[in-house]
Design an enzyme around this catalytic site. Structure first.
Site, mmCIF file in Angstrom:
data_model
loop_
_atom_site.group_PDB
_atom_site.id
_atom_site.type_symbol
_atom_site.label_atom_id
_atom_site.label_comp_id
_atom_site.label_asym_id
_atom_site.label_seq_id
_atom_site.Cartn_x
_atom_site.Cartn_y
_atom_site.Cartn_z
ATOM 1 N N LEU A 37 -3.966 -0.658 -4.127
ATOM 2 C CA LEU A 37 -2.790 0.047 -4.058
ATOM 3 C C LEU A 37 -1.708 -0.638 -3.267
ATOM 4 C CD1 LEU A 37 -3.526 3.883 -4.725
ATOM 5 C CD2 LEU A 37 -3.024 2.259 -6.400
ATOM 6 N N ASP A 38 -0.212 -0.747 -3.523
ATOM 7 C CA ASP A 38 0.545 -1.460 -2.495
ATOM 8 C C ASP A 38 0.798 -0.296 -1.553
ATOM 9 O OD1 ASP A 38 1.400 -3.054 -4.428
ATOM 10 O OD2 ASP A 38 3.048 -2.135 -5.375
ATOM 11 N N ARG A 39 0.821 -0.677 -0.532
ATOM 12 C CA ARG A 39 1.177 -0.008 0.792
ATOM 13 C C ARG A 39 1.985 1.383 0.486
ATOM 14 N NH1 ARG A 39 5.189 -2.058 5.298
ATOM 15 N NH2 ARG A 39 6.557 -1.553 3.655
ATOM 16 N N THR A 48 2.506 2.916 -2.268
ATOM 17 C CA THR A 48 2.257 3.872 -3.432
ATOM 18 C C THR A 48 0.960 4.568 -3.070
ATOM 19 O OG1 THR A 48 2.919 2.095 -4.997
ATOM 20 C CG2 THR A 48 1.189 3.833 -5.745
ATOM 21 N N ARG A 76 6.789 -1.264 -10.648
ATOM 22 C CA ARG A 76 7.888 -1.364 -10.044
ATOM 23 C C ARG A 76 8.911 -2.188 -10.681
ATOM 24 N NH1 ARG A 76 5.913 -1.570 -3.643
ATOM 25 N NH2 ARG A 76 7.931 -1.433 -3.170
#
Length: 214
Positions: free
Chosen positions: A56-58, A60, A160
């Site tokens: 996951l993105d940092r 998120t 996003r």
């Protein structure tokens, strides 16, 4: 550091574990000591056999799965690669949306502005997202909408970029929202709320849920 697993564990068995990754924590370590701290490094310190499956993105938060055996890792990772998993996110986006829809437009890395990604209709790698409104409300006087996001593909920054493309960036997004919209929340309002996949040993369809923290 063992408190991390105690506080964030959703499920574990012999082959894998499911955790709730908090916003602001990398999934895997980046380059350099300053970016060493991550969900993976914390878990390896507790369980040395922890293996990466997806990210996951940092910024998120939400459901993240790690393997505990090579078999479990490869089996579940293959499901991600073959789009056999089902992922549901929740987000709060700027402005009022209504109804539901589908965004079908490629998302690619922008080499001129790392780490940004952009939509590119000429690219041949598809990116597909379904969205559905949950509720409209006001956030400190600003019109916002809570949406359910279902990514069919798994491109980096897909949700996003797609919401920005729709004209409704995710609140608190320091990469894709306007400077004003970034200030509406102290965090990115994007959360991996639900994940389904087949158990690597039994084939049973499993569904995990993680409460939305915003």
């Amino acid at each position: 550091m063992s408190n991390f697993l105690t506080e964030h564990l959703i499920h574990r068995d012999d082959d894998f574990m499911v955790i709730h990754k908090p916003s602001g924590l990398l999934s895997v370590p980046g380059k350099g000591e300053a970016l060493h701290d991550s969900a993976l490094t914390r878990l390896v310190d507790i369980e040395s056999n922890t293996l990466l499956i997806h990210r996951l993105d940092r910024d998120t938060s939400g459901i993240l799965v790690f393997g505990l055996t090579k078999y479990g890792q490869s089996h579940i990772a293959r499901q991600f690669q073959d789009r056999q998993t089902s992922k549901v996110y929740q987000a709060v986006v700027a402005g009022h949306l209504s109804g539901e829809g589908t965004i079908d437009i490629p998302v690619v890395y922008d080499p001129d502005r790392p780490p940004l990604h952009i939509v590119d209709t000429k690219h041949n790698k598809p990116a597909l997202t379904h969205w559905q409104v949950i509720e409209q409300f006001e956030l400190d006087g600003h019109a916002v909408t809570r949406v359910k996001l279902t990514p069919i593909t798994g491109r980096s920054h897909q949700l996003r970029v797609h919401m920005q493309y729709l004209g409704h960036p995710i609140v608190g997004d320091t990469l894709y929202a306007t400077a004003e919209q970034q200030q509406w929340s102290s965090r990115l309002c994007l959360h991996a709320a639900e994940l389904s996949f087949a158990h690597p040993r039994t084939g049973e369809q499993l569904t995990f849920n993680c409460p939305v923290p915003f």
